[in-house]
Write an enzyme that holds these catalytic residues in place. Sequence first.
Site, PDB file in Angstrom:
ATOM      1  N   VAL A  65      53.738  32.153  60.361  1.00  0.00           N
ATOM      2  CA  VAL A  65      54.921  32.182  61.216  1.00  0.00           C
ATOM      3  C   VAL A  65      55.832  31.031  60.824  1.00  0.00           C
ATOM      4  CG1 VAL A  65      55.803  32.039  63.582  1.00  0.00           C
ATOM      5  CG2 VAL A  65      53.637  33.209  63.137  1.00  0.00           C
ATOM      6  N   ALA A 110      56.340  25.615  60.492  1.00  0.00           N
ATOM      7  CA  ALA A 110      55.612  26.862  60.246  1.00  0.00           C
ATOM      8  C   ALA A 110      54.138  26.648  60.568  1.00  0.00           C
ATOM      9  CB  ALA A 110      55.757  27.285  58.786  1.00  0.00           C
ATOM     10  N   LYS A 111      53.391  27.686  60.641  1.00  0.00           N
ATOM     11  CA  LYS A 111      51.924  27.582  60.778  1.00  0.00           C
ATOM     12  C   LYS A 111      51.339  28.924  60.365  1.00  0.00           C
ATOM     13  CE  LYS A 111      49.041  24.383  62.333  1.00  0.00           C
ATOM     14  NZ  LYS A 111      49.255  22.926  62.289  1.00  0.00           N
ATOM     15  N   GLY A 112      50.104  28.892  59.875  1.00  0.00           N
ATOM     16  CA  GLY A 112      49.474  30.141  59.468  1.00  0.00           C
ATOM     17  C   GLY A 112      47.980  30.064  59.608  1.00  0.00           C
ATOM     18  N   ASP A 151      44.588  22.587  57.679  1.00  0.00           N
ATOM     19  CA  ASP A 151      44.472  22.547  59.142  1.00  0.00           C
ATOM     20  C   ASP A 151      42.986  22.763  59.435  1.00  0.00           C
ATOM     21  OD1 ASP A 151      46.521  22.594  61.559  1.00  0.00           O
ATOM     22  OD2 ASP A 151      44.960  24.002  62.077  1.00  0.00           O
TER      23      ASP A 151
END
Length: 425
Positions: A65, A110-112, A151
């Site tokens: 995202v 962003a992050k995924g 992460d």
Amino acid sequence: MSVTRRTATNVLLDTALKNFYGAAEEMGLSENLIAILSSSERRLEVSVPVEMDDGSIRVFKGYRVQHSSAIGPAKGGIRFHPDVDVDECEALAMLMTWKCSLAGIPYGGAKGGIACDPLTMSAKEKERMSRAFAARIAPIIGTWQDVPAPDVNTGGQEMVWFMDTISKLRGHVEPGVFTGKPISYWGSKGRTAATGYGVATCGLELLRALGKEPKAATVAVQGFGNVGSYTASTMVEAGAKVLAISDVTGTYYSPKGIDIKKAFEHISSHPKKLLEGFTCDGCEKKGLSDVLFAECDILFPCALEGAINDKTVGEVKAKYIVEGANGPVTPEGDAILDKKGVLVVPDFLANSGGVIGSYFEWAQNLSGYFWTEEEYNSRLMHIMKGNFKLVWDYAQSRKVKMRRAAFMAAIQRVADVERLRGVFL
Ligand code: NAD
């Protein structure tokens, strides 16, 4: 005209939206900008087929995202965890936008992640999954587009698999597309200690703003992993006394001050990197939560989210809290701390040394020139001090808590750039 406010069933996303709306309304942000910044630019879902060691194929769900690229390439980690879903990624992506903005680095958020249980997978299965995921999100990531990082349950090894896959797909080495790489492969000296170093810098700047001497300060640190251990050692180097440290094995308390060097040596020789069996002069072993209740000047929660909540907050005796972990104080806990007059330095200011370190790695990758650890640390300290002052001054001038001030300062910068660039895409 007021725009409809988004809500979400996912608690993390709902909280992220509420925090944004609360700060945006308080700063008088226009409804147009509220509408733009409460939505994400892109929510990508991919399927990730992986050949398992037994020859069967499993198809995992993966996400990326991108909340905002207003300021620059989107930036944020990739996690491997069974609970990963698109809403959680969106909430964390939004927080990354504010964290990068506040940090003053040229990134959006962003992050995924992949919904999987990496603890049950072999190294080869994880490699195949990482490479398939990188290939699936390849169209939307890049050095100037979106730069992922480690992460939960991902680290240097995964970054190498990701980067190698993208480099092979593109036919050239592209080191700037991921950060958090090992030093031996386009990584950066100084990164390991960066987050804890930055957390402690915020603690020291807080003392300075209050006119207190580090040498007279007492400290407790929850969590003795990457963030907690370097926070504790930096505070000791500055002259503070660390009364208590902890990890999953319990709290280790000494009124004479914990020997942090010895604690480092202990965890590096422990097979699971734990404090189990640790002792030093005057050291007493206590329960898991006791670190939170130590009578001290600054408490650094550097372990997990939600540690200081409506159940534990009543016994907190520290005068100040500097959040090393992400979200260690719940909204309920925060409200009670406020009533008790405990000043809290918020996570996305205090632990931003990690993402600032990622920016340093990216900058070095772009120029193909590596800095020394001393250069890295001195630039990090300079930025952290400036950011602390920005939030401190903002809080004083607007008479708001530091958390609200941090949100407002972060949103302001993104909003200013949105205004400058105008609406096109
Ligand atoms: P880590 O896994 O290296 O260390 C976590 C530590 O917390 C370990 O010592 C563990 O034993 C301890 N712990 C876990 N549960 C505990 C409990 N119930 N009571 C006491 N101790 C407990 O993780 P880390 O990288 O140090 O990250 C810690 C926090 O900081 C997380 O919230 C993470 O998201 C956040 N953070 C990390 C970075 C980074 O660069 N590592 C950057 C920003 C934010």
